[in-house]
Design an enzyme around this catalytic site. Structure first.
Site, PDB file in Angstrom:
ATOM      1  N   LEU A  20       0.876  -1.170   0.000  1.00  0.00           N
ATOM      2  CA  LEU A  20       0.000   0.000   0.000  1.00  0.00           C
ATOM      3  C   LEU A  20       0.914   1.220   0.000  1.00  0.00           C
ATOM      4  O   LEU A  20       1.990   1.194   0.607  1.00  0.00           O
ATOM      5  CB  LEU A  20      -0.858   0.023   1.269  1.00  0.00           C
ATOM      6  CG  LEU A  20      -2.076  -0.897   1.317  1.00  0.00           C
ATOM      7  CD1 LEU A  20      -2.664  -0.913   2.725  1.00  0.00           C
ATOM      8  CD2 LEU A  20      -3.137  -0.467   0.310  1.00  0.00           C
ATOM      9  N   ASP A  21       0.462   2.292  -0.647  1.00  0.00           N
ATOM     10  CA  ASP A  21       1.271   3.513  -0.667  1.00  0.00           C
ATOM     11  C   ASP A  21       1.525   4.019   0.753  1.00  0.00           C
ATOM     12  O   ASP A  21       0.742   3.747   1.668  1.00  0.00           O
ATOM     13  CB  ASP A  21       0.537   4.629  -1.436  1.00  0.00           C
ATOM     14  CG  ASP A  21       0.471   4.343  -2.923  1.00  0.00           C
ATOM     15  OD1 ASP A  21       1.272   3.516  -3.399  1.00  0.00           O
ATOM     16  OD2 ASP A  21      -0.381   4.958  -3.595  1.00  0.00           O
ATOM     17  N   PHE A  22       2.570   4.810   0.913  1.00  0.00           N
ATOM     18  CA  PHE A  22       2.940   5.406   2.204  1.00  0.00           C
ATOM     19  C   PHE A  22       1.728   6.071   2.876  1.00  0.00           C
ATOM     20  O   PHE A  22       1.468   5.882   4.058  1.00  0.00           O
ATOM     21  CB  PHE A  22       4.051   6.432   1.939  1.00  0.00           C
ATOM     22  CG  PHE A  22       4.597   7.099   3.163  1.00  0.00           C
ATOM     23  CD1 PHE A  22       5.333   6.378   4.092  1.00  0.00           C
ATOM     24  CD2 PHE A  22       4.407   8.461   3.378  1.00  0.00           C
ATOM     25  CE1 PHE A  22       5.862   6.994   5.221  1.00  0.00           C
ATOM     26  CE2 PHE A  22       4.927   9.085   4.494  1.00  0.00           C
ATOM     27  CZ  PHE A  22       5.657   8.353   5.422  1.00  0.00           C
ATOM     28  N   ALA A  58      -1.443   5.596   2.072  1.00  0.00           N
ATOM     29  CA  ALA A  58      -2.671   4.788   2.065  1.00  0.00           C
ATOM     30  C   ALA A  58      -2.703   3.962   3.346  1.00  0.00           C
ATOM     31  O   ALA A  58      -1.684   3.755   3.996  1.00  0.00           O
ATOM     32  CB  ALA A  58      -2.692   3.883   0.844  1.00  0.00           C
ATOM     33  N   LYS A  90      -5.358   5.967  -7.113  1.00  0.00           N
ATOM     34  CA  LYS A  90      -5.063   7.412  -7.190  1.00  0.00           C
ATOM     35  C   LYS A  90      -5.018   7.866  -8.647  1.00  0.00           C
ATOM     36  O   LYS A  90      -5.521   8.946  -8.987  1.00  0.00           O
ATOM     37  CB  LYS A  90      -3.722   7.710  -6.542  1.00  0.00           C
ATOM     38  CG  LYS A  90      -3.743   7.610  -5.033  1.00  0.00           C
ATOM     39  CD  LYS A  90      -2.361   7.974  -4.526  1.00  0.00           C
ATOM     40  CE  LYS A  90      -2.239   7.683  -3.056  1.00  0.00           C
ATOM     41  NZ  LYS A  90      -0.839   7.589  -2.642  1.00  0.00           N
TER      42      LYS A  90
END
Ligand code: URA
Length: 254
Positions: free
Chosen positions: A107-109, A111, A195
């Site tokens: 998962l993104d930083f 998210a 995103k």
């Protein structure tokens, strides 16, 4: 008699990374065999007698007991076992456990939400492989109020710079004063996918929470919570890709 295998294959079997990604980890000097950093690709290991480490943490051996956890990754935490920039990372949590498990995907930083962790390489590879079309569900807070036309356009699928994507469901959950909450389910696992989709639709993402990964639900977990998966959930994971595979029941809150 013990048998050797290529280091990248061994790391892939443990679910640490795909073979290609494992080669990258090796080339970055993050992998050691018996205390010696190896950078050459194609090294052989003996899983029974060699001690392999990633970022100085021993990796498990195949045949060891399998462990499966769900973590609610908080925002502003990196989905890696260590971070050269010293940002908070999930390795800080995993190191507290008496077993070595690895994240399934990332998962993104910024998210948050459901991240599965396991030392079951086969299950991990299956959950990540595009062939199995494993659905991921997200609650997404977007800027503005997406119109019905925008939502319908997304339902039909949109073209991004790296290909066509089509969520299996999209629902507007709630309109707020200036933003909206969307629930969407999508099988593709491309980088920053949600995103990028909403940026293309001119409603940038403000908050992103993953609530389901394949058959596993986040239930009532809170940021930073970690739980062992239940027997039913583990069986559901192991059935991914088999004809009878189905989701575990939703709790009233999730
Ligand atoms: N889509 C994103 O944009 N980021 C994530 O972390 C997951 C899906």
């Amino acid at each position: 008699m013990s048998q050797t295998l290529r280091l990248n294959k061994y790391l892939a079997q443990l679910g640490i990374a795909s073979r290609r990604k494992a080669d990258e980890l090796i080339a970055q000097g993050r992998v050691s065999i018996n205390g010696k950093t190896v950078k050459a690709l194609g090294m052989q290991v003996d899983p029974l007698s060699d001690e392999v480490t990633l970022d100085d943490v021993p990796v498990g051996k195949p045949g060891k007991k399998k462990h499966y956890y769900a973590l609610y990754k908080p925002q502003n935490v990196v989905t890696t076992l260590s971070d050269p920039e010293k940002r908070p990372c999930i390795g800080d949590l995993v190191k507290l456990m008496d077993t070595h498990v690895f994240p399934i995907g990332r998962l993104d930083f910024d998210a948050e939400g459901l991240l599965l962790l396991t030392n079951d390489g086969e299950a991990s590879n299956k959950l990540m492989h595009p062939r199995y079309h494993v659905d991921k569900t997200y609650r997404v807070k977007v800027k503005g109020h997406p119109s019905k036309e925008t939502v319908d356009k997304l339902k039909r699928g949109i073209k991004l710079e790296d290909g066509f994507v089509k969520p299996s469901s999209v629902k507007v959950e709630k309109m707020l004063k200036e933003n909206a909450w969307i629930q969407m389910t999508i099988a593709e696992g491309k980088n920053h996918l949600v995103k990028r989709i909403w940026l293309r639709l001119k409603h940038p993402v403000i908050r992103l929470i993953r609530t389901d990964f394949g058959p596993i639900r986040i239930k009532d977990m809170k940021p930073g919570d970690m739980r062992k998966l239940s027997k039913v959930e583990i069986e559901a994971i192991q059935k991914v890709g088999k004809p009878s595979a189905k989701k575990t029941p939703r709790s009233p809150k999730s």
